[in-house]
Enzyme design. Structure first.
Site, PDB file in Angstrom:
ATOM      1  N   GLY A  98      14.947 -38.287  -2.610  1.00 29.45           N
ATOM      2  CA  GLY A  98      14.619 -39.611  -3.106  1.00 29.45           C
ATOM      3  C   GLY A  98      13.314 -40.150  -2.556  1.00 29.45           C
TER       4      GLY A  98
ATOM      5  N   ALA B 141      10.665 -35.536 -10.765  1.00 34.16           N
ATOM      6  CA  ALA B 141      10.720 -35.887 -12.186  1.00 34.16           C
ATOM      7  C   ALA B 141      10.776 -37.410 -12.254  1.00 34.16           C
ATOM      8  CB  ALA B 141      11.939 -35.268 -12.843  1.00 34.16           C
TER       9      ALA B 141
ATOM     10  N   GLU C  41       0.822  -1.204   0.000  1.00 34.86           N
ATOM     11  CA  GLU C  41       0.000   0.000   0.000  1.00 34.86           C
ATOM     12  C   GLU C  41       0.862   1.262   0.000  1.00 34.86           C
ATOM     13  OE1 GLU C  41      -2.101  -2.962   2.815  1.00 34.86           O
ATOM     14  OE2 GLU C  41      -0.120  -2.654   1.950  1.00 34.86           O
TER      15      GLU C  41
ATOM     16  N   GLU D  82      13.037 -31.943  -2.631  1.00 33.81           N
ATOM     17  CA  GLU D  82      13.819 -32.472  -3.752  1.00 33.81           C
ATOM     18  C   GLU D  82      14.682 -33.585  -3.180  1.00 33.81           C
ATOM     19  OE1 GLU D  82      15.264 -30.098  -6.934  1.00 33.81           O
ATOM     20  OE2 GLU D  82      14.552 -28.235  -6.014  1.00 33.81           O
TER      21      GLU D  82
ATOM     22  N   ARG E 207      20.016 -20.848 -10.187  1.00 37.98           N
ATOM     23  CA  ARG E 207      21.199 -20.554 -11.011  1.00 37.98           C
ATOM     24  C   ARG E 207      20.916 -19.558 -12.129  1.00 37.98           C
ATOM     25  NH1 ARG E 207      21.689 -25.893  -9.486  1.00 37.98           N
ATOM     26  NH2 ARG E 207      20.647 -26.755 -11.320  1.00 37.98           N
TER      27      ARG E 207
END
Length: 336
Positions: free
Chosen positions: A273, A153, A46, A271, A206
Site C-alpha cells: 500500500g 496499479a 560458457e 507490492e 501462478r
C-alpha cells in the site's frame, strides 16, 4: 552478442546470487553451441555453450572458435571451476564479452589470463544492452543492496482502490498477467503487515511455465507487529509458506542488506500500500518504477503514495510507455 543476450535473458530471476549470463560459440560464421547459467551451483554459461558445441560437433571443432559472452568470464574457483580455464582448455582462440564483472575478485582478471594463453580478447560489445539485465548484480556488488522495483496499479487520479461496490481489480487481465512475468524475474516480493491484514495477497507466481526452473520468490512481510497478522493469510498458510519471511520495518536499509546477505537476493519488487511504498521511495531505496494506469478516475479512495511529502521530487529516466490490455504501462528508472 545478440544471441548471447537472448540466452542470458532465460536466466533472469533464476540465478541469484549469481548474475544471469549467456554465451555462444561461433566458428567461420557457424553457430556451434549456446548456453545460459541456469542456477547458482550449476555450470556457467560458457561451460554450457562449450558442452553443447562439443556434443554437436566434437572437441576439435572448438579450436580457433570465438566465444561471445554477456559478462566477463569468471577467473576464480567457487562452486564451479573458473570459466577462463574452461575456455583455454577448449582451445577457444578469441573471447568477446559485453560487460566487465563488478565483482572485485573477478573484474579485469580474465583479460590477462586469457591473453597469457594466447587468446584474443575484446570487451564492451553491446555493453549497454547486456548491462540492463545485470543491473541487480552490479548494484549488489556496489552497495550490498538489491535492485528494487516499485510496482503499482492505479487509476488516472493516482488511487489504488475503486469506489465501494465496484470490485477489487483496477488493472486489466493483461496487466495482471504481465505482473506474473515480472514476479518470475525477481527474487523477492516486499509487502507490509497492513497489506497482509487488509488484502491477504498470495504474491506467488501462478503460471507453471514461469515457475519452471525456479522457486517461488521470497515473500517478505515488513511489520513491527507480527502477532497481529491473520493466521489464515496465504503468505502464512499456503504451500509456499516456507518462502515467507517476517522482517521488522524500522530499518528498511538493514532489512534489504540482510536479504542480500542471508538469502542471496539480487532483485525485489514492492507490492504494498501507499505508506510502505512511500517509505521505500523516501529512503531512496527504489531503483525502478512500473505503473499500470487504468483508464478510470476513482475520486476519494486510497492513494498510491501516502504519508509525509518527499524532501524533493523524484525524477524518472529511460521511460517506456506501452499498452497492456486497456491499461497503460509505464516503466522507467529513478534518478539517483
Amino acid at each position: 552478442m545478440e544471441l548471447a543476450l537472448q540466452e542470458a535473458r532465460k536466466g533472469v530471476g533464476k540465478t541469484a546470487p549469481n548474475p544471469p549470463v549467456g554465451a555462444v560459440i561461433v566458428k567461420n560464421g557457424e553457430l556451434l553451441g549456446s548456453g545460459w547459467h541456469h542456477k547458482a551451483g550449476m555450470s556457467h554459461a560458457e561451460v554450457e555453450a562449450i558442452n553443447a558445441a562439443v556434443a554437436e560437433h566434437g572437441l576439435d571443432a572448438l579450436k580457433g572458435a570465438t566465444a561471445y559472452i554477456t559478462l566477463e568470464p569468471c577467473s576464480t574457483v567457487g562452486r564451479t571451476p573458473a570459466c577462463t580455464s574452461g575456455l583455454i582448455q577448449a582451445g577457444i582462440s578469441r573471447v568477446v564479452y559485453a560487460c566487465k564483472d563488478s565483482n572485485p575478485q573477478h573484474s579485469g582478471a580474465a583479460d590477462s589470463l586469457l591473453r597469457q594463453a594466447g587468446i584474443e580478447v575484446l570487451s564492451g560489445v553491446l555493453e549497454d544492452a547486456c548491462g540492463k539485465i545485470l543491473q541487480p548484480f552490479f548494484k549488489v556488488q556496489r552497495s550490498g543492496l538489491p535492485w528494487v522495483i516499485w510496482k503499482c496499479a492505479m487509476s488516472l487520479d493516482g488511487k489504488i482502490t475503486r469506489p465501494a461496490g465496484e470490485g477489487q481489480w483496477l488493472s486489466s487481465e493483461a496487466s495482471r498477467a504481465d505482473v506474473q512475468k515480472i514476479r518470475s524475474q525477481v527474487d523477492a516480493i516486499l509487502t507490509s503487515g497492513e497489506t497482509v491484514r487488509k488484502d491477504k495477497p498470495a504474491l506467488t507466481i501462478r503460471v507453471p511455465d514461469l515457475l519452471e526452473g525456479r522457486e517461488q520468490p521470497w515473500r517478505v512481510i515488513c511489520t513491527d507487529h507480527p502477532a497481529t497478522l491473520p493466521a489464515d493469510a496465504p503468505l502464512l498458510s499456503d504451500s509456499s509458506k516456507h518462502r515467507t519471511l517476517l522482517c521488522p520495518s524500522e530499518d528498511l536499509t538493514s532489512m534489504l542488506k540482510k536479504l542480500v546477505r542471508e538469502r542471496g537476493v539480487l532483485s525485489a519488487m514492492i507490492e504494498a500500500g501507499g505508506k510502505f511504498s512511500a517509505a521505500m521511495l523516501r529512503e531512496g531505496l527504489v531503483d525502478e518504477v512500473i505503473i499500470y494506469y487504468a483508464p478510470i478516475i476513482c475520486g476519494e479512495t486510497v492513494p498510491a503514495l501516502d504519508g509525509a511529502a518527499f524532501p524533493y521530487s523524484l525524477k524518472m529516466t529511460d521511460i517506456h510507455l506501452d499498452k497492456c490490455g486497456d491499461d497503460f504501462k509505464l516503466r522507467g528508472l529513478l534518478e539517483k
